[in-house]
Design an enzyme around this catalytic site. Structure first.
Site, PDB file in Angstrom:
ATOM      1  N   SER A 154     -19.303  38.262  51.576  1.00 25.76           N
ATOM      2  CA  SER A 154     -20.479  37.388  51.570  1.00 25.76           C
ATOM      3  C   SER A 154     -21.171  37.486  52.920  1.00 25.76           C
ATOM      4  CB  SER A 154     -20.044  35.938  51.317  1.00 25.76           C
ATOM      5  OG  SER A 154     -21.091  35.032  51.602  1.00 25.76           O
ATOM      6  N   TYR A 178     -14.171  28.567  52.351  1.00 29.76           N
ATOM      7  CA  TYR A 178     -14.811  29.758  51.789  1.00 29.76           C
ATOM      8  C   TYR A 178     -15.301  30.722  52.866  1.00 29.76           C
ATOM      9  CZ  TYR A 178     -18.071  32.741  49.265  1.00 29.76           C
ATOM     10  OH  TYR A 178     -18.731  33.832  48.751  1.00 29.76           O
TER      11      TYR A 178
END
Length: 255
Positions: A154, A178
């Site tokens: 990401s 995350y």
């Protein structure tokens, strides 16, 4: 999976029954690869495989929970029995950790108030899951003349982007689960690339971008096909392609 072989290149995509993973499986199948869809839910995996076969793809499914070592080993055994090798591994399976979707609430990942058990759960899937799957499939990848491993990361993994006080990430709540898990994944990517360089196995991380999926409550502005495109591109790199890199649709992503 039935016993047999194929002249096609063989790819495994984890977490591929929906979202970006499904888009990657569809993209690889369209390029002529034999694609194995890894899914925790066997029924959903088979449904996705059937849909992609109906569209003309050479696609099948395998039950695969990246947090279950026994299931990972069994999936590797099944793929080995069916194909004898693996040419492409896309480690796509991952979780955000932020509750159930929709909606996504990132406020429960603020470092000062985060539940350590939630952080552990996210790392169990996003980092340790990649290690389990990669290590179990390495014997099959080493049988390929030009194997590639792609880890789906990401833009949030970029320390450069997330530490920019004027950047887009300052508008989001800080994340202790995350975001650090994806940063760890990019670091892990470099280490695998360094180890496997001599074997001719290319290992790269990719940031698909903010894609419209279940994991963000469908707030993303990119289509699944757009998010899958850079993953597919890295999965079919030639032997002279890069390794140990971090890429997005527009090119390298800063570390």
């Amino acid at each position: 999976m039935s016993d047999g072989t194929t002249d096609r290149e063989v790819a495994l995509v984890t977490g591929a029954n929906r979202g970006i993973g499904r888009g990657v499986a569809e993209g690889l199948a369209a390029l002529g690869l034999a694609v194995v869809i890894g899914a925790r839910d066997p029924r959903r995996g088979e449904e996705t495989a059937a849909a992609l076969r109906a569209a003309g793809g050479d696609v099948r499914a395998v039950a695969l929970d990246v947090t279950d070592q026994a299931r990972v080993r069994e999936a590797a055994k099944e793929i080995g029995a069916r194909f004898g090798r693996l040419d492409v591994l896309v480690n796509n399976a991952g979780i955000t950790g932020s509750g159930q979707v929709p909606p996504v609430d990132a406020r429960d990942q603020v470092p000062s108030t985060v539940d350590p058990d939630m952080v552990r759960k996210v790392f169990e899937t996003n980092v340790l899951g990649v290690i389990r799957v990669t290590n179990a499939l390495l014997p099959l990848l080493r049988r390929s003349p030009a194997a590639r491993i792609v880890n789906v990361s990401s833009h949030a993994a970029s320390l450069t982007l997330t530490s920019d006080p004027d950047g887009p990430f300052t508008a989001l709540p800080p994340s202790a689960a995350y975001t650090p898990s994806k940063a760890a994944l990019t670091a892990l990517t470099v280490q695998y690339a360094n180890e496997l360089r001599g074997d001719g196995i290319l290992v790269n991380a990719v940031a698909p971008g903010y894609v419209d999926t279940d994991s963000n409550g469908h707030t993303g502005f990119l289509t699944v096909a757009q998010g899958a495109a850079p993953v597919v591109r890295l999965a079919v790199l030639g032997a002279d392609g890069p390794t140990g890199g971090f890429f997005g649709a527009e090119g390298p992503v800063p570390w």
